[in-house]
Write a protein that holds these residues in place. Structure first.
Motif, PDB file in Angstrom:
ATOM      1  N   UNK A  96      -1.915  43.580 -17.015  1.00 57.06           N
ATOM      2  CA  UNK A  96      -2.727  44.521 -18.071  1.00 57.06           C
ATOM      3  C   UNK A  96      -2.429  44.135 -19.359  1.00 57.06           C
ATOM      4  N   UNK A  97      -0.997  43.938 -19.538  1.00 62.08           N
ATOM      5  CA  UNK A  97      -0.485  43.792 -21.222  1.00 62.08           C
ATOM      6  C   UNK A  97      -1.155  42.568 -21.352  1.00 62.08           C
ATOM      7  N   UNK A  98      -1.047  41.479 -20.530  1.00 61.61           N
ATOM      8  CA  UNK A  98      -1.500  40.252 -20.996  1.00 61.61           C
ATOM      9  C   UNK A  98      -3.040  40.104 -21.089  1.00 61.61           C
ATOM     10  N   UNK A  99      -3.782  41.014 -20.311  1.00 63.57           N
ATOM     11  CA  UNK A  99      -5.207  41.009 -20.492  1.00 63.57           C
ATOM     12  C   UNK A  99      -5.470  41.576 -21.923  1.00 63.57           C
ATOM     13  N   UNK A 100      -4.711  42.687 -22.479  1.00 71.55           N
ATOM     14  CA  UNK A 100      -5.009  43.232 -23.522  1.00 71.55           C
ATOM     15  C   UNK A 100      -4.694  42.189 -24.754  1.00 71.55           C
ATOM     16  N   UNK A 101      -3.501  41.797 -24.339  1.00 72.31           N
ATOM     17  CA  UNK A 101      -3.211  40.750 -25.554  1.00 72.31           C
ATOM     18  C   UNK A 101      -4.206  39.551 -25.836  1.00 72.31           C
ATOM     19  N   UNK A 102      -4.809  38.914 -24.741  1.00 75.27           N
ATOM     20  CA  UNK A 102      -5.621  37.914 -24.879  1.00 75.27           C
ATOM     21  C   UNK A 102      -6.917  38.549 -25.271  1.00 75.27           C
ATOM     22  N   UNK A 103      -7.463  39.529 -24.961  1.00 80.57           N
ATOM     23  CA  UNK A 103      -8.506  40.067 -25.249  1.00 80.57           C
ATOM     24  C   UNK A 103      -8.683  40.506 -27.190  1.00 80.57           C
ATOM     25  N   UNK A 104      -7.284  41.006 -27.403  1.00 80.44           N
ATOM     26  CA  UNK A 104      -7.244  41.140 -28.902  1.00 80.44           C
ATOM     27  C   UNK A 104      -7.204  40.234 -29.447  1.00 80.44           C
ATOM     28  N   UNK A 105      -6.407  38.901 -29.348  1.00 76.25           N
ATOM     29  CA  UNK A 105      -6.508  37.590 -29.909  1.00 76.25           C
ATOM     30  C   UNK A 105      -7.834  37.066 -30.179  1.00 76.25           C
ATOM     31  N   UNK A 106      -8.560  37.044 -29.015  1.00 75.52           N
ATOM     32  CA  UNK A 106      -9.731  36.576 -28.884  1.00 75.52           C
ATOM     33  C   UNK A 106     -11.043  37.395 -29.883  1.00 75.52           C
ATOM     34  N   UNK A 107     -10.811  38.406 -29.910  1.00 77.83           N
ATOM     35  CA  UNK A 107     -11.556  39.409 -30.539  1.00 77.83           C
ATOM     36  C   UNK A 107     -11.296  39.408 -32.039  1.00 77.83           C
ATOM     37  N   UNK A 108      -9.929  39.537 -32.187  1.00 78.61           N
ATOM     38  CA  UNK A 108      -9.364  39.499 -33.537  1.00 78.61           C
ATOM     39  C   UNK A 108      -9.726  38.195 -34.561  1.00 78.61           C
ATOM     40  N   UNK A 109      -9.660  37.109 -33.792  1.00 77.79           N
ATOM     41  CA  UNK A 109      -9.893  35.566 -34.108  1.00 77.79           C
ATOM     42  C   UNK A 109     -11.200  35.334 -34.633  1.00 77.79           C
ATOM     43  N   UNK A 110     -12.034  36.000 -33.583  1.00 76.43           N
ATOM     44  CA  UNK A 110     -13.687  36.020 -34.133  1.00 76.43           C
ATOM     45  C   UNK A 110     -14.001  36.745 -35.306  1.00 76.43           C
ATOM     46  N   UNK A 111     -13.453  37.909 -35.403  1.00 76.40           N
ATOM     47  CA  UNK A 111     -13.920  38.835 -36.645  1.00 76.40           C
ATOM     48  C   UNK A 111     -13.111  38.025 -37.748  1.00 76.40           C
TER      49      UNK A 111
END
Length: 315
Positions: A96-111
């Motif tokens: 779950x923590x790995x999923x949140x980290x991956x999600x944050x990095x992908x969305x953050x990088x996009x914005x």
């Protein structure tokens, strides 16, 4: 009475399916993914090396380009290695923590990528429309403020998504039909109302990106107006060549990204396989093509790359 079998607010493991419907082709699909990822890593690393080592490239445009290269490395590395582990080794589980980290990095990088493209458009606007004031407007202090500002803006846009997900109770079904974790895909595994997630995940990032696109369009409209008023044909060609590389990168970045975002919200008739394939494009294609486009279209970088990879005796 209807009851839900909840796993609590912090499930241990999620399972990433990959590309639904194409599981038997995962091994073969992974080959071009790996090749494109290697191009992205090598290309952006070379770009960063040149900009750091070559004093002649210590200019505002190249500082923004180095930030774009760094963000592209984060964007592709946050998603592609895990995708390849699913395709080739069947390693579908993610914490779950790995999923949140991956999600944050992908969305953050996009914005952040979107904000960097806006900063680069502003740089070109000042360089072409106010060349005599370029060095006084884009001072080192101003560049630092712009970089810090867009990094913090992107962070504060995406960071609330983590808390929007952590507040949700999740059902026993923890299978995500995707190659990586993204906000709405994870939220849909919850047994609770996710209206806030849907509207925040759609409205806030997309309105931010749309505002970036509008300002980029305004910048390049003013740039083109100024370019076609230049008296020298060579000056017009040079300006158009520089802006052309920026426009190519902008189109490559926004086209698959907007399709993926809109398909998630409105594209109920879009086949899931097609949607997920397209969603993967914006984490592999722009990071791989950006250094190639700038390497080919930007003379300063092209010349440095030729020198870097030429045999010592031929320099």
């Amino acid at each position: 009475m209807v009851t839900f079998n909840l796993s609590g607010y912090n499930p241990d493991i999620f399972v990433l399916v990959g590309i639904p419907g194409l599981e038997q082709f995962h091994i073969w699909i992974g080959i071009p993914f790996c090749a494109i990822y290697l191009v992205a890593v090598v290309g952006n690393s070379v770009l960063l090396y040149l900009i750091i080592m070559e004093r002649s490239l210590h200019e505002p445009m190249f500082f923004f380009l180095s930030l774009l290269a760094s963000t592209d490395l984060i964007l592709s590395t946050a998603g592609v290695p895990k995708t390849l582990s699913i395709f080739w080794f069947g390693a579908r589980e993610i914490t779950f923590s790995g999923c949140l980290t991956q999600m944050f990095l992908i969305h953050y990088s996009f914005v952040l990528d979107s904000a960097i493209l806006l900063a680069m458009a502003f740089d070109r606007y000042v360089a072409i429309c106010s060349p005599l004031r370029y060095s006084t407007i884009l001072t080192p202090q101003a560049i630092i403020k712009i970089i810090v500002g867009i990094c913090f803006r992107s962070f504060f846009i995406i960071f609330p998504v983590i808390f929007l997900l952590k507040r949700l109770p999740f059902c026993q079904i923890r299978t995500i039909p995707h190659t990586y974790c993204e906000h709405i895909g994870v939220a849909r595994l919850s047994c609770a109302d996710i209206s806030i997630n849907i509207w925040y995940g759609f409205a806030v990032p997309i309105m931010t990106v749309i505002s970036d696109v509008v300002l980029i369009a305004v910048s390049y409209t003013l740039i083109l107006h100024a370019v076609f008023r230049l008296p020298s044909h060579d000056a017009r060609q040079k300006a158009l060549g520089t802006c052309g590389s920026h426009v190519c990168v902008i189109l490559m970045f926004y086209t698959p990204a907007f399709f993926s975002i809109l398909a998630h919200r409105f594209g109920h008739n879009v086949p899931r396989t097609f949607h997920i394939m397209f969603a993967n494009l914006y984490i592999v294609i722009p990071p791989a093509l950006n250094p190639i486009v700038y390497g080919v279209k930007t003379k300063q970088i092209r010349d440095k790359i030729i020198i870097l990879f030429s045999p010592k005796g031929t320099q």
